[in-house]
Design an enzyme around this catalytic site. Structure first.
Site, PDB file in Angstrom:
ATOM      1  N   ASP A  82     -26.093  14.189 -45.708  1.00 63.89           N
ATOM      2  CA  ASP A  82     -25.302  13.028 -46.118  1.00 63.89           C
ATOM      3  C   ASP A  82     -23.917  13.505 -46.579  1.00 63.89           C
ATOM      4  OD1 ASP A  82     -24.832  10.349 -46.856  1.00 63.89           O
ATOM      5  OD2 ASP A  82     -25.626  10.665 -48.891  1.00 63.89           O
ATOM      6  N   HIS A  83     -22.866  12.891 -46.098  1.00 62.88           N
ATOM      7  CA  HIS A  83     -21.489  13.225 -46.497  1.00 62.88           C
ATOM      8  C   HIS A  83     -21.130  14.692 -46.306  1.00 62.88           C
ATOM      9  CE1 HIS A  83     -20.348   9.289 -47.970  1.00 62.88           C
ATOM     10  NE2 HIS A  83     -21.491   9.211 -48.627  1.00 62.88           N
ATOM     11  N   HIS A 180     -19.839   3.695 -54.007  1.00 56.03           N
ATOM     12  CA  HIS A 180     -20.889   4.582 -54.514  1.00 56.03           C
ATOM     13  C   HIS A 180     -21.030   4.423 -56.029  1.00 56.03           C
ATOM     14  CE1 HIS A 180     -19.900   7.023 -50.762  1.00 56.03           C
ATOM     15  NE2 HIS A 180     -21.166   6.686 -50.627  1.00 56.03           N
ATOM     16  N   GLY A 181     -22.229   4.689 -56.540  1.00 59.12           N
ATOM     17  CA  GLY A 181     -22.452   4.681 -57.989  1.00 59.12           C
ATOM     18  C   GLY A 181     -22.749   3.288 -58.529  1.00 59.12           C
ATOM     19  N   HIS A 208     -22.966   2.414 -46.758  1.00 61.43           N
ATOM     20  CA  HIS A 208     -23.071   3.324 -47.910  1.00 61.43           C
ATOM     21  C   HIS A 208     -22.902   2.505 -49.188  1.00 61.43           C
ATOM     22  CE1 HIS A 208     -22.822   7.492 -46.167  1.00 61.43           C
ATOM     23  NE2 HIS A 208     -22.704   6.724 -45.091  1.00 61.43           N
ATOM     24  N   GLY A 209     -23.205   3.130 -50.322  1.00 59.33           N
ATOM     25  CA  GLY A 209     -22.977   2.458 -51.606  1.00 59.33           C
ATOM     26  C   GLY A 209     -23.778   1.175 -51.737  1.00 59.33           C
ATOM     27  N   SER A 211     -26.698   0.618 -53.380  1.00 62.78           N
ATOM     28  CA  SER A 211     -27.368   0.336 -54.655  1.00 62.78           C
ATOM     29  C   SER A 211     -26.559  -0.704 -55.409  1.00 62.78           C
ATOM     30  CB  SER A 211     -27.439   1.600 -55.519  1.00 62.78           C
ATOM     31  OG  SER A 211     -28.251   2.570 -54.922  1.00 62.78           O
ATOM     32  N   ASN A 230     -27.904   3.106 -47.170  1.00 61.70           N
ATOM     33  CA  ASN A 230     -28.016   4.286 -48.042  1.00 61.70           C
ATOM     34  C   ASN A 230     -28.252   3.892 -49.498  1.00 61.70           C
ATOM     35  OD1 ASN A 230     -27.293   5.634 -45.733  1.00 61.70           O
ATOM     36  ND2 ASN A 230     -25.602   6.744 -46.647  1.00 61.70           N
ATOM     37  N   THR A 233     -28.193   5.737 -56.039  1.00 64.60           N
ATOM     38  CA  THR A 233     -28.061   5.370 -57.452  1.00 64.60           C
ATOM     39  C   THR A 233     -29.254   4.568 -57.986  1.00 64.60           C
ATOM     40  OG1 THR A 233     -25.667   5.397 -57.218  1.00 64.60           O
ATOM     41  CG2 THR A 233     -26.541   4.190 -59.108  1.00 64.60           C
TER      42      THR A 233
HETATM   43  O1  G3H Z   1     -24.557   8.305 -49.257  1.00 65.12           O
HETATM   44  C1  G3H Z   1     -25.274   7.781 -50.138  1.00 65.12           C
HETATM   45  C2  G3H Z   1     -25.142   6.375 -50.536  1.00 65.12           C
HETATM   46  O2  G3H Z   1     -23.980   5.842 -49.993  1.00 65.12           O
HETATM   47  C3  G3H Z   1     -25.410   6.144 -51.981  1.00 65.12           C
HETATM   48  O3  G3H Z   1     -24.929   4.926 -52.469  1.00 65.12           O
HETATM   49  O4  G3H Z   1     -24.580   5.242 -54.914  1.00 65.12           O
HETATM   50  O5  G3H Z   1     -24.909   2.975 -53.946  1.00 65.12           O
HETATM   51  O6  G3H Z   1     -26.811   4.551 -54.045  1.00 65.12           O
HETATM   52  P1  G3H Z   1     -25.330   4.412 -53.921  1.00 65.12           P
HETATM   53 ZN    ZN Z   2     -22.499   7.448 -49.192  1.00 70.94          ZN
END
Ligand code: G3H
Ligand code: ZN
Length: 285
Positions: A82-83, A180-181, A208-209, A211, A230, A233
């Site tokens: 990932d990333h 993210h986060g 992504h992001g 959560s 994804n 968090t």
């Molecule tokens: O690559 C991982 C995810 O984009 C994590 O996203 O911080 O919302 O869980 P998140």
């Molecule tokens: Zn991500």
């Protein structure tokens, strides 16, 4: 069972109208939680590790843990970087048995992002490994990747079409309003933009992001064509919440297993809920 390229799982999701959960892990308990949840829901899942997770646990340890999980798993699993930003690390992951990698050139100018993605595709194709790229900037922090929110740049649909044509990448991560986060306010997704990208780009799309994004927005994103979602968090929050509770309830406990078992259970519940939300429950066959 060996790892399945994420591209294979995502193309099945694309024809089936659902999304596959991609869950981050960096230790034994979270990995076990993801696999247990996937088995309980009979769902395919993507196990993913960031460069930060690899630095924390060691590539050999993470790959060995995931292999142990896959050996007896009753569901298809992909093992995904990932990333990734460094082609050298991509090669190491391919050698370690990863079935999928992300090359995140989203901070680079378009031409450089294309060149980096092509370079990684060359290595990955030889090994039968699928590749995810990113276009546009997703705000927030995913380990060492930090982009100030005001700098965040949404994905341009035409540019996305051009990028995918030029690279032949297997899936594309798009920036449509997620971060993210932990969110400070309620996230608002640019769903019109997502639909436009979907119209112009044939390959599976990645969110992504995810959560903290309300369930309805996730359902809408899937309906508009997202196939990989994804989550990191939300697992961390549930896991650490349970650790805190166990430590408070049993201040004299000296056995880490008594603290980590309820945390692992809490992570299983989060992942099961996400799998059901994504529509991938029962899709393991
Ligand atoms: O690559 C991982 C995810 O984009 C994590 O996203 O911080 O919302 O869980 P998140
Ligand atoms: Zn991500």
């Amino acid at each position: 069972m060996s790892f399945v390229p994420a591209g294979v799982l995502l193309r099945a999701a694309q024809s089936g109208g659902y999304a596959v959960g991609a869950f981050n892990f960096n230790n034994l308990e979270i990995l076990q939680a993801i696999v247990r949840a996937a088995e309980a829901e009979k769902a395919p899942v993507i196990l993913q590790a960031t460069p930060g997770a690899i630095r924390y646990a060691g590539l050999d340890y993470l790959a060995a843990l995931a292999r142990a999980a896959a050996k007896n798993a009753a569901v298809p699993l992909a093992l995904h970087l990932d990333h990734g930003t460094d082609p050298g690390l991509v090669e190491e992951c391919v050698r370690a048995g990863f079935s999928s990698v992300m090359i995140d050139g989203s901070k680079l100018p378009l031409e450089k992002n294309i060149a980096l993605t092509r370079q990684v595709l060359e290595v990955a194709r030889r090994a039968g490994v699928s590749v995810e790229a990113e276009l546009g900037r997703i705000s927030g922090t995913e380990d060492e990747i930090t982009v100030a929110e005001r700098e965040a740049l949404f994905t341009d649909p035409e540019e996305a079409r051009f990028f995918v044509e030029q690279t032949g990448v297997d899936s594309l991560a798009v920036a449509v309003g997620t971060a993210h986060g932990v969110y400070r306010g309620e996230p608002r997704l640019d769903l019109e933009r997502l639909s436009k990208i979907r119209e112009l780009v044939p390959v599976p799309l990645v969110l992504h992001g995810s959560s903290g994004v309300p369930d309805d927005a996730i359902r809408e994103a899937i309906a508009r064509g997202v196939q990989k979602i994804n989550i990191d968090t939300d697992i961390r929050l549930a896991f650490l919440g349970a650790v805190r509770q166990a430590l408070t309830e049993k201040p004299g406990e000296i056995d880490p297993r008594k603290i980590l078992s309820p945390a692992r259970e809490a992570a299983v519940e989060v992942v099961r809920k996400k799998i059901r939300l994504f529509g991938s429950a029962g899709k393991a066959g």
